[in-house]
Design a protein around this motif. Structure first.
Motif, mmCIF file in Angstrom:
data_model
loop_
_atom_site.group_PDB
_atom_site.id
_atom_site.type_symbol
_atom_site.label_atom_id
_atom_site.label_comp_id
_atom_site.label_asym_id
_atom_site.label_seq_id
_atom_site.Cartn_x
_atom_site.Cartn_y
_atom_site.Cartn_z
ATOM 1 N N LEU A 34 1.093 -1.276 0.079
ATOM 2 C CA LEU A 34 0.176 -0.008 0.254
ATOM 3 C C LEU A 34 0.900 1.370 -0.020
ATOM 4 C CD1 LEU A 34 -2.601 -1.058 2.791
ATOM 5 C CD2 LEU A 34 -2.870 -1.056 0.352
ATOM 6 N N TYR A 35 1.861 1.395 0.756
ATOM 7 C CA TYR A 35 2.793 2.177 0.860
ATOM 8 C C TYR A 35 3.583 2.520 -0.329
ATOM 9 C CZ TYR A 35 1.300 2.562 5.478
ATOM 10 O OH TYR A 35 0.540 2.755 6.797
ATOM 11 N N ARG A 36 4.092 1.371 -0.878
ATOM 12 C CA ARG A 36 4.867 1.260 -2.181
ATOM 13 C C ARG A 36 3.929 1.810 -3.311
ATOM 14 N NH1 ARG A 36 9.522 -1.769 -2.870
ATOM 15 N NH2 ARG A 36 10.381 -2.588 -0.781
ATOM 16 N N ALA A 37 2.829 1.585 -3.557
ATOM 17 C CA ALA A 37 1.778 1.866 -4.515
ATOM 18 C C ALA A 37 1.827 3.386 -4.420
ATOM 19 C CB ALA A 37 0.502 1.266 -4.330
ATOM 20 N N GLY A 69 2.544 -4.990 -10.176
ATOM 21 C CA GLY A 69 3.539 -4.512 -11.054
ATOM 22 C C GLY A 69 4.924 -4.709 -10.265
ATOM 23 N N GLU A 70 5.725 -5.156 -11.244
ATOM 24 C CA GLU A 70 7.385 -5.431 -10.838
ATOM 25 C C GLU A 70 7.970 -4.036 -10.326
ATOM 26 O OE1 GLU A 70 9.916 -7.466 -10.343
ATOM 27 O OE2 GLU A 70 7.999 -8.814 -10.228
ATOM 28 N N GLU A 71 7.537 -2.849 -10.931
ATOM 29 C CA GLU A 71 8.151 -1.748 -10.687
ATOM 30 C C GLU A 71 7.932 -1.527 -9.059
ATOM 31 O OE1 GLU A 71 5.680 -2.084 -12.464
ATOM 32 O OE2 GLU A 71 3.967 -0.551 -12.006
ATOM 33 N N LEU A 72 7.076 -2.037 -8.413
ATOM 34 C CA LEU A 72 6.808 -1.721 -6.985
ATOM 35 C C LEU A 72 7.833 -2.221 -6.121
ATOM 36 C CD1 LEU A 72 2.837 -2.153 -6.804
ATOM 37 C CD2 LEU A 72 4.265 -0.088 -7.127
ATOM 38 N N ARG A 73 8.577 -3.024 -6.627
ATOM 39 C CA ARG A 73 9.551 -3.967 -5.887
ATOM 40 C C ARG A 73 10.917 -3.077 -5.997
ATOM 41 N NH1 ARG A 73 7.889 -5.952 -2.034
ATOM 42 N NH2 ARG A 73 5.571 -6.478 -2.608
ATOM 43 N N SER A 74 11.127 -2.057 -6.594
ATOM 44 C CA SER A 74 12.481 -1.562 -6.669
ATOM 45 C C SER A 74 12.701 -0.919 -5.448
ATOM 46 C CB SER A 74 12.370 -0.531 -7.969
ATOM 47 O OG SER A 74 11.644 0.829 -7.812
ATOM 48 N N GLY A 78 10.918 1.707 -2.935
ATOM 49 C CA GLY A 78 11.035 1.431 -1.547
ATOM 50 C C GLY A 78 11.432 2.533 -0.459
ATOM 51 N N THR A 79 12.335 3.601 -1.033
ATOM 52 C CA THR A 79 12.452 4.704 -0.473
ATOM 53 C C THR A 79 11.439 5.610 -0.425
ATOM 54 O OG1 THR A 79 14.921 4.320 -1.096
ATOM 55 C CG2 THR A 79 14.137 6.500 -0.655
ATOM 56 N N ALA A 80 10.466 5.800 -1.789
ATOM 57 C CA ALA A 80 9.613 6.691 -1.678
ATOM 58 C C ALA A 80 8.414 6.147 -0.881
ATOM 59 C CB ALA A 80 8.974 6.770 -3.124
ATOM 60 N N GLU A 166 19.410 3.666 5.219
ATOM 61 C CA GLU A 166 18.511 4.982 5.334
ATOM 62 C C GLU A 166 16.949 4.611 5.541
ATOM 63 O OE1 GLU A 166 21.075 7.503 2.234
ATOM 64 O OE2 GLU A 166 19.072 6.739 1.421
ATOM 65 N N ARG A 167 16.451 3.550 5.094
ATOM 66 C CA ARG A 167 15.040 3.336 5.234
ATOM 67 C C ARG A 167 14.774 2.957 6.633
ATOM 68 N NH1 ARG A 167 11.569 -0.456 2.558
ATOM 69 N NH2 ARG A 167 13.078 -1.488 1.380
ATOM 70 N N ASP A 168 15.646 2.102 7.212
ATOM 71 C CA ASP A 168 15.584 1.729 8.549
ATOM 72 C C ASP A 168 15.606 2.809 9.512
ATOM 73 O OD1 ASP A 168 16.131 -1.094 8.080
ATOM 74 O OD2 ASP A 168 18.042 -1.509 8.990
ATOM 75 N N ALA A 169 16.566 3.910 9.110
ATOM 76 C CA ALA A 169 16.611 4.916 10.011
ATOM 77 C C ALA A 169 15.406 5.799 9.889
ATOM 78 C CB ALA A 169 17.799 5.855 9.772
ATOM 79 N N ARG A 170 14.692 5.946 8.911
ATOM 80 C CA ARG A 170 13.622 6.596 8.595
ATOM 81 C C ARG A 170 12.431 6.120 9.000
ATOM 82 N NH1 ARG A 170 13.379 6.779 3.203
ATOM 83 N NH2 ARG A 170 14.851 8.498 3.257
ATOM 84 N N ASP A 171 12.367 4.674 9.092
ATOM 85 C CA ASP A 171 11.063 3.914 9.690
ATOM 86 C C ASP A 171 11.309 3.738 11.184
ATOM 87 O OD1 ASP A 171 10.428 3.395 6.962
ATOM 88 O OD2 ASP A 171 10.974 1.370 6.962
#
Ligand code: CDP
Length: 214
Positions: A34-37, A69-74, A78-80, A166-171
């Motif tokens: 949901l967050y990726r989309a 869609g495959e592009e959701l896995r990039s 993930g960062t967005a 970076e994602r760990d830190a933000r999350d």
């Protein structure tokens, strides 16, 4: 019956949650999708994922077609995703959908498995079975790098590692629903366990819980 599986990026939640849902005959919801989309649609509008007005509007208008869609896995998506996920109003919009699915699993199923960051703490704090998966950031980067390399041989390990850090830190640092283990969750460190061993350990806990309830 709700089973919550939380943990940091690339800790193996997705593969595990899908297998557990299949084994139990439960519905499965990958809440990260949901967050990726949302993140992907904001990027597609050339907008900033941290822009609250844009991200909230996108989240409010998400439809089933946006969730594949495959592009959701990039890693870019993930960062967005982790940027839109730090916006409280975006989380509020997506919360109802997650709770509804958890309490009314589609297809008449008797239960649901949800994986994410805040399932055991915020989305379904009443879930009777909760797992929290961890692994070192190097091990997680290694797993994610191998996944990405299958699709893109030019993937770079150092970049994957940096993005995960970076994602760990933000999350973990965000004010609303940060990544955190629920007090009543079972912690599984997957550093030295392969996917089958993690699945076996989790199923053993679930069966123990179910038979205690009988
Ligand atoms: O697959 P991976 O573990 O890399 O990430 P994901 O589960 O698809 O989640 C992508 C991003 O969405 C995370 O980095 C979080 O910022 C956010 N997320 C969240 O905030 N809450 C959730 N329940 C699930 C994901």
């Amino acid at each position: 019956m709700i089973i919550a599986i939380d943990g940091p990026a690339a800790s193996g939640k997705g593969t595990l949650a899908r297998r557990v849902a299949d084994a139990m005959g439960y519905a499965y919801l990958d809440t990260g999708l949901l967050y990726r989309a949302t993140g992907a649609k904001v990027l597609a509008q050339s907008a900033d994922p941290a822009d609250e007005a844009v991200a909230v509007k996108v989240a409010e208008n998400l439809g089933p077609d946006d969730l594949s869609g495959e592009e959701l896995r990039s890693e870019e998506v993930g960062t967005a995703a982790s940027k839109v996920a730090a916006i409280p109003k975006v989380r509020a919009v997506l919360l109802d959908f997650q709770r509804n699915l958890a309490s009314n699993p589609p297809g008449g199923k008797r239960g649901a498995v949800l994986d994410g960051r805040d399932i055991g703490t915020v989305v379904c704090p009443e879930a009777p079975i909760k797992f929290y998966l961890t692994a070192s950031v190097e091990e997680r980067a290694n797993r994610r790098f191998k996944q990405l390399q299958e699709k893109n041989p030019a993937a770079i390990y150092e970049r994957v590692l940096k993005e995960l850090e970076e994602r760990d830190a933000r999350d973990s640092a965000r004010d609303v629903a940060p990544l955190k283990m629920a007090k009543d969750a079972i912690h599984i460190d997957t550093d030295r366990l392969n996917a089958n061993a993690v699945f076996d350990a989790v199923m053993a806990h679930i069966h123990t819980h179910m038979s205690a309830d009988d």
